[in-house]
Design an enzyme around this catalytic site. Structure first.
Site, PDB file in Angstrom:
ATOM      1  N   SER A 188      49.583  42.253  34.374  1.00 64.56           N
ATOM      2  CA  SER A 188      49.218  43.519  35.002  1.00 64.56           C
ATOM      3  C   SER A 188      50.143  44.633  34.540  1.00 64.56           C
ATOM      4  O   SER A 188      51.335  44.438  34.351  1.00 64.56           O
ATOM      5  CB  SER A 188      49.285  43.406  36.524  1.00 64.56           C
ATOM      6  OG  SER A 188      48.948  44.647  37.122  1.00 64.56           O
ATOM      7  N   ASN A 214      44.134  42.273  41.675  1.00 59.99           N
ATOM      8  CA  ASN A 214      43.159  43.300  41.330  1.00 59.99           C
ATOM      9  C   ASN A 214      42.298  43.673  42.530  1.00 59.99           C
ATOM     10  O   ASN A 214      41.905  44.836  42.684  1.00 59.99           O
ATOM     11  CB  ASN A 214      42.273  42.820  40.182  1.00 59.99           C
ATOM     12  CG  ASN A 214      42.986  42.867  38.845  1.00 59.99           C
ATOM     13  OD1 ASN A 214      44.214  42.886  38.790  1.00 59.99           O
ATOM     14  ND2 ASN A 214      42.241  42.862  37.768  1.00 59.99           N
TER      15      ASN A 214
END
Length: 497
Positions: free
Chosen positions: A132, A190
């Protein structure tokens, strides 16, 4: 190009994320083999960035594999789904027992579990690694969530720790658990990201139309929030977006010329689908996913405009980009308190979203036997990733004090923080309803909070209804066992063990 086996690690798939990750690895002193199905991308990477480290370019998969020292470690950075399977199918026959294949894309964790089993049967270690931070994070230091075997992590872990961002002397990378654990945690990350952005957008919408302030003035509000409990990457970049002008007409706010239809790549939907399978309520994430879907329902929205009425008592909202104060439904004298109410509602709702996400991580860990440490996840999310935020330190501390914490909302700090803001939170939800400004994230988070704290819920009636129409039975509060009413007969009660 050379096939001399000198590279310590390889990266195949040199689109933006793969290219930047390869550069990050090479910058940290690792001899890095690079390969792409389109050879021109490999040449472009080495030609432009070859000075940053030692790259070993390869034109073919065979050359790529041959350039790596044994046991080989290869990171795949291609689109999730069939493209990843295609790369694995191409590379696997070229590998040997003990080699390590790593999927660094946004794969569905179920695909990672399937691939891990298939490759394990061939003696190849497969690791699904969540990364990420976007393209900037890939280059400068992402948050990394590696899954897979302990054997794979023993070799891969030190490299990932080197290239991950460092916060307070701790790299934002740790072994999450076996097989699909890394990609599962990235998926939930997410999902939380979806919820976080939806809540920020609702706060903006309420402030914009409640106060009639310009985006530039609202940027100041978000900047001030970023110096307090709400400090986070997403709050920071919200201020940047709101300050931006239209490149073709700088005096016009960029946010007013962007089409209001939010897109998605699927990880939010995966989170909600998986949560349903696990029986874990992630209502904040679900509302964020559905809000994006509604925003994209352009034909239905056009048909409804001018047909479906809103609250009659609310003043008409001014056009975006209009005069300061035009169309606001909050009196100027109450502006400061309204801003504070929205801030409190945003923080409380954000806590709920993270609490739901961590509940889901715990549920997935139990379901699949992964043994995930939630406090460690909070630790590696403190830097590099999109949802990095000040209060992740509080989450880490909460799980350090009580590893089996049933919910973040019952931790003393978070319970106190949410309780302190609940009256403001309720006022904001009421105001949104009365004003016709949709705030599904705020309202669903509050409903979750109330559903969690109540001693008795309406589910008792649901169970009564289920027993009447389907003989599904019910349990009683005063004695053990399952029971059924003879609804079509004498209304007598039967007990089952």
């Amino acid at each position: 190009m050379t096939n001399t086996p000198t590279a310590q690690i390889g990266v195949t798939g040199l689109a933006t994320m793969g290219r930047n990750l390869a550069r990050n690895i090479a910058r940290h002193g690792y001899v890095t083999a690079v390969h792409n199905r389109t050879e021109s991308k490999t040449k472009a990477l080495v030609g432009e960035f070859g000075h940053e480290g030692t790259f070993v370019p390869a034109a073919t998969a065979e050359e790529f594999v041959a350039s790596l020292t044994v046991p080989r470690t290869i990171i795949i950075m291609v689109k999730a789904g069939a493209p990843t399977d295609a790369v694995i199918d191409e590379l696997a026959p070229l590998l040997e027992e003990g080699d390590i294949l790593v999927d660094g894309g946004n794969a569905h964790f179920a695909d990672t579990r399937r691939r891990e089993v298939a490759l394990r049967e061939r003696g190849i270690h497969f690791a699904g690694v969540g990364i990420s931070g976007g393209e900037e994070g890939a280059l400068l230091g992402p948050s990394i969530m590696p899954g897979g075997s302990e054997h794979a992590y023993a070799k891969l872990g030190p490299i990932l720790a080197d290239i991950a961002v460092d916060v307070d002397g701790t790299p934002c990378s740790t072994h999450v658990g076996p097989d699909g654990a890394g990609h599962f945690v990235k998926m939930v990350h997410n999902g939380i990201e979806y919820a976080d952005m939806q809540l920020i957008a609702e706060a903006y919408d309420l402030l914009r139309h409640g106060l009639g302030w310009t985006p530039e003035r609202l940027a100041e509000v978000f900047e001030s929030w970023n110096s307090g409990d709400l400090e986070s990457f997403l709050i920071e970049i919200t201020a940047r977006v709101l300050r931006a002008g239209d490149p073709s007409q700088p005096e016009r706010p960029l946010v007013d010329v962007i089409v209001d239809e939010a897109e998605q790549k699927g990880t939010g939907r995966w989170t909600v689908q998986t949560a349903l399978d696990l029986g874990t309520p992630v209502s904040g994430i679900a509302e964020a996913v559905f809000a994006r879907a509604l925003s994209g329902s352009a034909a239905q929205r056009r048909a409804a405009q001018g047909v479906l009425p809103g609250p009659a008592e609310v003043p008409a909202v001014g056009e975006p980009g209009g005069e300061e104060g035009a169309g606001g439904f909050v009196d100027a004298a109450d502006a400061e308190s309204f801003v504070e109410d929205v801030r409190a509602a945003l923080y409380a709702s954000k806590v709920v979203a993270y609490a739901q996400g961590f509940d889901m991580i715990r549920a997935g860990s139990v379901e699949y036997g992964w043994g995930i440490d939630p406090g460690a996840m909070a630790t590696i999310w403190r830097g590099g990733c999109i949802i990095r935020a000040r209060f992740l330190d509080r989450i880490r501390e909460a799980y350090e004090k009580q590893p089996d914490l049933p919910s973040l909302l019952v931790d003393p700090y978070f319970a106190g923080a949410v309780a302190a803001g609940q009256e403001a939170w309720r006022r904001v939800v009421v105001q949104s309803v009365q004003s016709g400004i949709p705030a599904p994230g705020f309202s669903s988070a509050l409903a979750y909070y109330d559903g969690l704290r109540r001693e008795r819920s309406s589910a008792a009636l649901v169970q009564g209804l289920r027993d009447l129409f389907g003989a599904h039975t019910y349990r009683r509060v005063d004695r053990p066992g399952s029971f059924h009413i003879d609804w079509s007969g004498d209304l007598s009660e039967s007990q089952f063990s």
